[in-house]
Write an enzyme that holds these catalytic residues in place. Structure first.
Site, PDB file in Angstrom:
ATOM      1  N   GLU A   1      -5.928  -4.416  -8.920  1.00 50.58           N
ATOM      2  CA  GLU A   1      -5.723  -4.743  -7.503  1.00 50.58           C
ATOM      3  C   GLU A   1      -7.062  -4.816  -6.781  1.00 50.58           C
ATOM      4  O   GLU A   1      -7.304  -5.730  -5.981  1.00 50.58           O
ATOM      5  CB  GLU A   1      -4.821  -3.695  -6.842  1.00 50.58           C
TER       6      GLU A   1
ATOM      7  N   ALA B   1       0.860  -1.181   0.000  1.00 49.14           N
ATOM      8  CA  ALA B   1       0.000   0.000   0.000  1.00 49.14           C
ATOM      9  C   ALA B   1       0.893   1.227   0.000  1.00 49.14           C
ATOM     10  O   ALA B   1       2.073   1.158   0.364  1.00 49.14           O
ATOM     11  CB  ALA B   1      -0.901   0.006   1.227  1.00 49.14           C
TER      12      ALA B   1
HETATM   13  C1  5RP Z   1       0.546  -0.316  -6.962  1.00 46.67           C
HETATM   14  C2  5RP Z   1       0.236  -0.259  -5.515  1.00 46.67           C
HETATM   15  C3  5RP Z   1       1.311  -0.664  -4.579  1.00 46.67           C
HETATM   16  O1  5RP Z   1       0.812  -1.590  -3.687  1.00 46.67           O
HETATM   17  C4  5RP Z   1       1.787   0.544  -3.832  1.00 46.67           C
HETATM   18  O2  5RP Z   1       2.180   1.533  -4.761  1.00 46.67           O
HETATM   19  C5  5RP Z   1       2.952   0.210  -2.902  1.00 46.67           C
HETATM   20  O3  5RP Z   1       4.098  -0.073  -3.626  1.00 46.67           O
HETATM   21  P1  5RP Z   1       5.489  -0.359  -2.957  1.00 46.67           P
HETATM   22  O4  5RP Z   1       5.382  -1.701  -2.308  1.00 46.67           O
HETATM   23  O5  5RP Z   1       6.469  -0.329  -4.093  1.00 46.67           O
HETATM   24  O6  5RP Z   1       5.742   0.748  -1.962  1.00 46.67           O
HETATM   25  O7  5RP Z   1      -0.825   0.079  -5.084  1.00 46.67           O
HETATM   26  O8  5RP Z   1      -0.520   0.135  -7.729  1.00 46.67           O
END
Ligand code: 5RP
Length: 220
Positions: free
Chosen positions: A104, A84
Site C-alpha cells: 500500500e 484506513a
Molecule cells: C489493509 C489496510 C486497510 O486499508 C485497512 O485495514 C482498512 O480496512 P477496511 O476498509 O476493511 O476497514 O490498511 O492493510
C-alpha cells in the site's frame, strides 16, 4: 440508519469521481477498497486497468475482468484509492489492519493523489488506539520487538499471518501517537522493519468520509 457497509459503499461510489478516464488506477486493500473495486468494475471500459496493493485485491480486480498491471510496468499513477484503520483531520493514517501496508505504501508513493475512503468510525483525534501494524523480516522479530518496547509500545505478533512479501506483522498496542511524522521515521530506522503502518509523511490528499448525513469531503 445506514449500516457500516452502506457507508463504505457510498464513499466507494464517491471515489469513482476522482478516477480520470483512460488511466491506470492504484487500488488499496480491505473491505472498503473491495467496495471501490466493485464500483470500478462498473466503469471498467473507461479505464486502462489497475495496480493492486495486495494479492487479494488483484484477485478481485481480475475477477471483475479489470486488467492488473505491475507497478513497474504502470509507472506513475494519477490516483490511489484505499481505506484506513484510523485517520485524523490532518489526514495522517494508521493502515495495515489487513497486513498489506508495505505494498500500500509503495503504490501510494507512486501515485499523485491519495484518496482515502472510510466510514465515520475511522476518524480520530489522536492515532494509536488501533494497534500499529509493523511488517518485519522474520529473523528480526525479537530484536525489533525489544526496540518497540523501548519506544513505549506493547508488541504482539500477529499469529498465523504471513504478508504477501513473506514477512511477519507485529501489532504495536498502547501507543498514543502525538507526532506521527516523527514516529513513522523512527520506526522505519529500526533494522529489520520493512514498513510501519503510519502513513503520515505521505498522508492522504482527500478523505471521503461516510457519515449518516452523506459523504463528507475533507482535505488538508
Ligand atoms: C489493509 C489496510 C486497510 O486499508 C485497512 O485495514 C482498512 O480496512 P477496511 O476498509 O476493511 O476497514 O490498511 O492493510
Amino acid at each position: 440508519m445506514m449500516s457500516q457497509d452502506e457507508l463504505k459503499r457510498a464513499v466507494a461510489k464517491a471515489a469513482i469521481e476522482y478516477v480520470p478516464v483512460d488511466c491506470i488506477v492504484g487500488v488499496g486493500t480491505g473491505s472498503t477498497a473491495n467496495f471501490f473495486i466493485d464500483e470500478l468494475a462498473k466503469i471498467k471500459h473507461k479505464i486502462r486497468g489497475a495496480v493492486a496493493s495486495s494479492e487479494a485485491s488483484a484477485k478481485r480486480l481480475l475477477g471483475h475482468g479489470i486488467e492488473v498491471f505491475s507497478l513497474n510496468d504502470a509507472g506513475s499513477l494519477p490516483v490511489y484509492v484505499d481505506g484506513a484503520d484510523e485517520i485524523t483531520r490532518h489526514l495522517h493514517m494508521i493502515k495495515g489492519g489487513g497486513g498489506a501496508l508495505t505494498r500500500e505504501k509503495i503504490v501510494a508513493a507512486a501515485s499523485k493523489k491519495f484518496i482515502c475512503v472510510c466510514d465515520a468510525s475511522k476518524l480520530v483525534d489522536v492515532l494509536g488506539r488501533f494497534p500499529l501494524p509493523v511488517e518485519v523480516i522474520p529473523m528480526a522479530r525479537s530484536s525489533v520487538a525489544r526496540q518497540l518496547v523501548a519506544l513505549g509500545g506493547q508488541p504482539i505478533l500477529r499469529q498465523g499471518f504471513t504478508t504477501d512479501n513473506g514477512n511477519i506483522i507485529i501489532d504495536v498496542h498502547g501507543l498514543n501517537i502525538m507526532n506521527p511524522v516523527e514516529l513513522e521515521a523512527t520506526l522505519d530506522h529500526i533494522a529489520g522493519v520493512v514498513t510501519n503502518g503510519l502513513f503520515a509523511r505521505r498522508g492522504a490528499d482527500v478523505l471521503l468520509l461516510g457519515t449518516p448525513e452523506g459523504v463528507k469531503t475533507m482535505t488538508v
